[in-house]
Design an enzyme around this catalytic site. Structure first.
Site, mmCIF file in Angstrom:
data_model
loop_
_atom_site.group_PDB
_atom_site.id
_atom_site.type_symbol
_atom_site.label_atom_id
_atom_site.label_comp_id
_atom_site.label_asym_id
_atom_site.label_seq_id
_atom_site.Cartn_x
_atom_site.Cartn_y
_atom_site.Cartn_z
ATOM 1 N N LYS A 172 -8.760 -1.841 5.787
ATOM 2 C CA LYS A 172 -9.022 -2.346 4.445
ATOM 3 C C LYS A 172 -8.011 -3.428 4.063
ATOM 4 O O LYS A 172 -8.353 -4.439 3.473
ATOM 5 C CB LYS A 172 -8.974 -1.200 3.433
ATOM 6 C CG LYS A 172 -10.205 -0.304 3.539
ATOM 7 C CD LYS A 172 -10.106 0.939 2.682
ATOM 8 C CE LYS A 172 -9.171 1.940 3.271
ATOM 9 N NZ LYS A 172 -9.294 3.315 2.820
ATOM 10 N N SER B 226 -7.862 3.474 9.097
ATOM 11 C CA SER B 226 -8.556 3.446 7.806
ATOM 12 C C SER B 226 -7.806 2.549 6.815
ATOM 13 O O SER B 226 -8.381 1.634 6.210
ATOM 14 C CB SER B 226 -8.653 4.880 7.274
ATOM 15 O OG SER B 226 -8.992 4.905 5.923
ATOM 16 N N ARG C 228 -14.604 12.548 7.206
ATOM 17 C CA ARG C 228 -13.330 13.210 7.535
ATOM 18 C C ARG C 228 -12.928 14.181 6.440
ATOM 19 O O ARG C 228 -12.359 15.246 6.698
ATOM 20 C CB ARG C 228 -12.240 12.157 7.750
ATOM 21 C CG ARG C 228 -12.421 11.364 9.039
ATOM 22 C CD ARG C 228 -11.556 10.113 9.032
ATOM 23 N NE ARG C 228 -10.166 10.423 8.753
ATOM 24 C CZ ARG C 228 -9.328 9.578 8.130
ATOM 25 N NH1 ARG C 228 -9.727 8.396 7.743
ATOM 26 N NH2 ARG C 228 -8.092 9.928 7.920
ATOM 27 N N HIS D 12 0.861 -1.189 0.000
ATOM 28 C CA HIS D 12 0.000 0.000 0.000
ATOM 29 C C HIS D 12 0.890 1.230 0.000
ATOM 30 O O HIS D 12 1.839 1.319 0.778
ATOM 31 C CB HIS D 12 -0.901 0.020 1.238
ATOM 32 C CG HIS D 12 -1.737 1.262 1.300
ATOM 33 N ND1 HIS D 12 -2.933 1.383 0.618
ATOM 34 C CD2 HIS D 12 -1.532 2.455 1.908
ATOM 35 C CE1 HIS D 12 -3.426 2.587 0.821
ATOM 36 N NE2 HIS D 12 -2.599 3.262 1.603
ATOM 37 N N ASP E 73 -15.348 2.316 7.210
ATOM 38 C CA ASP E 73 -14.291 3.237 6.801
ATOM 39 C C ASP E 73 -14.764 4.130 5.661
ATOM 40 O O ASP E 73 -14.430 5.320 5.617
ATOM 41 C CB ASP E 73 -13.034 2.466 6.380
ATOM 42 C CG ASP E 73 -12.013 3.413 5.783
ATOM 43 O OD1 ASP E 73 -11.542 4.289 6.534
ATOM 44 O OD2 ASP E 73 -11.727 3.337 4.579
HETATM 45 N N1 URA Z 1 -6.010 6.619 2.622
HETATM 46 C C1 URA Z 1 -6.972 5.920 3.270
HETATM 47 O O1 URA Z 1 -7.419 4.877 2.802
HETATM 48 N N2 URA Z 1 -7.428 6.402 4.436
HETATM 49 C C2 URA Z 1 -6.966 7.536 4.992
HETATM 50 O O2 URA Z 1 -7.416 7.897 6.052
HETATM 51 C C3 URA Z 1 -5.977 8.244 4.310
HETATM 52 C C4 URA Z 1 -5.511 7.772 3.123
#
Ligand code: URA
Length: 433
Positions: free
Chosen positions: A193, A189, A174, A88, A167
């Protein structure tokens, strides 16, 4: 009659506002009650601002992550009979590394389930880039994804709506309440995932510098450490590289042009920084998955990674040999003097590519796949008066003026021998086991 709720949102908000700690049961309830609409957006906004200002303990962050995972499905690739590994990136300008990385790692027999997103704002989305390949399809069912992992070894596709739905709702909130940049919220967050995705190993590319989401290296390090701990606590072998995002990555910013550059890397060429980061992340992903001493450079140079790329594009309906789209209009910016390029700031170039149509301002907007920027020089390169420095591509010439505004002052030619923008090393630190 409605079921009796276990807690009162206002009590929980007051606790966080006054720097207290929420219990596991309180966090589980909060995430669940928000996802089902019992806790209102304005209450969750107050809570996210309290978290932004007062932080969370490691235990609270872990509970938040687990509660978000529990809000949806958790994928399981154990039936594949091979290790799984993923990467990621926190996102950067010209960051197309996922494209060459997935096939490079997959060609060593490790499955790479890369669930990706579309871009919002100046950082591009992996799916937007791949959708510039004629016929390529991002949406796959879980069965199709599993079959591709078994038969090809790797897949880049859209994350289904079933993964961590809490999320999705929280991130959208947010985004409009100025609470995106809270480390506990970012870490939970991202990791909810990735853990829900079911990968056995995970490498995080956490960017710092002017084009990064968190510009300060100390904050990026804190985010990286928090995420590595969350992954390890959840049984996912996790490590992170802290990488420099002061200068755009590679020579292309956009969609189709980034695919073109990725294919150059898969053919054993491409810009040195893209190759370096792809190789470093591949080594890290393979090591975490239990494949030691893999000769990843050879797999780029002898075509093995390219074969896996072509197979994965075909498996998703794309034609790896099809011509990529070309923009209707070009605007070339040339050097106005002899000298050395001493500065090229990532963020303004990212914003310019976005204004050319390569990115979207609202999530329902389409992107223009051929729009973007090709850089012809990087900091430290000697330039001659009249030499092209970069080319803007757009379908509508009216977009050039605002893109040129974005990069005004973002690059500079100095006298031979002048100090060049100190980008520092591309890979600054490794955080892990
Ligand atoms: N990417 C995400 O998936 N979540 C965040 O909070 C910030 C960047």
């Amino acid at each position: 009659m409605n079921a009796v709720e276990a807690f009162d949102a206002v009590d929980l908000i007051r606790t966080k506002r006054d720097r207290g700690e929420l219990s596991t049961d309180q966090i589980d309830w909060l995430v669940d009650a928000y996802t089902r609409g019992y806790v209102a957006d304005e209450q969750m906004s107050a809570m996210t601002m309290a978290i932004f200002l007062n932080g969370m303990t490691r235990r609270e962050i872990r509970d938040m992550t687990m509660a978000m995972i529990a809000s949806g499905e958790r994928m399981d690739f154990s039936g594949l009979g091979k290790p799984t590994t993923d990467k990621h990136s926190t996102g950067g300008v010209g960051d197309k590394i996922t494209l060459p990385l997935m096939p490079l790692v997959a060609c060593f027999g490790v499955a790479v389930p890369q669930l990706s997103g579309r871009g919002l704002g100046h950082t591009g989305g992996t799916l937007d880039k791949l959708e510039s390949i004629p016929g390529w399809r991002a949406e796959l069912s879980n069965d199709e994804m599993f079959a591709q992992l078994r038969d090809v070894g790797g897949v880049i596709c859209a994350a289904g709506t079933g993964l961590a739905p809490a999320d999705k709702k929280l991130y959208a909130l947010r985004d409009i309440t100025g609470t995106v940049e809270a480390i506990p919220l970012i870490a939970s967050s991202i990791m909810s995932k990735k853990i829900a995705e079911g990968t056995g190993a995970l490498v995080l590319d956490v960017k710092f510098g002017s084009g990064a989401f968190l510009q300060d290296i100390d904050r990026s390090r804190e985010l990286a450490r928090t995420m590595v701990e969350l992954g390890q606590d959840a049984g996912v072998a996790t490590s992170a590289l802290l990488t420099n995002m002061n200068v755009p990555l590679g020579l292309t910013i956009g969609n189709a042009n980034e695919v073109r550059e990725s294919v150059e890397v898969l053919a054993g060429g491409g810009p040195a920084d893209i190759r370096e980061l792809t190789i470093a992340l591949a080594r890290e992903m393979l090591e975490l998955a239990g494949v030691a001493d893999a000769d990843v450079e050879a797999a780029l140079d002898d075509g093995r990674a390219m074969d896996t790329w072509r197979a994965s594009i075909r498996a998703q309906g794309g034609d790896p040999d099809a011509a990529l789209p070309v923009a209707r209009e070009q605007h070339v910016v040339t050097a106005d003097r002899d000298g050395v390029l001493v500065r090229q700031e990532a963020l303004p170039f990212g914003i310019a590519a976005w204004r050319l149509g390569a990115g979207r301002a609202r999530k329902e907007d389409p992107v223009q796949h051929a729009a973007g920027i090709d850089l012809h020089v990087k900091p430290g390169d000697v330039v001659r008066s009249g030499q092209p420095l970069f080319t803007l591509h757009a379908d509508e010439p009216a977009r050039f003026a605002r893109a040129l505004d974005a990069v005004a002052g973002a690059w500079e030619i100095g006298d031979a021998g002048s100090a060049v923008q100190d980008g520092g090393p591309l890979i600054a630190e490794r955080i892990g086991r």
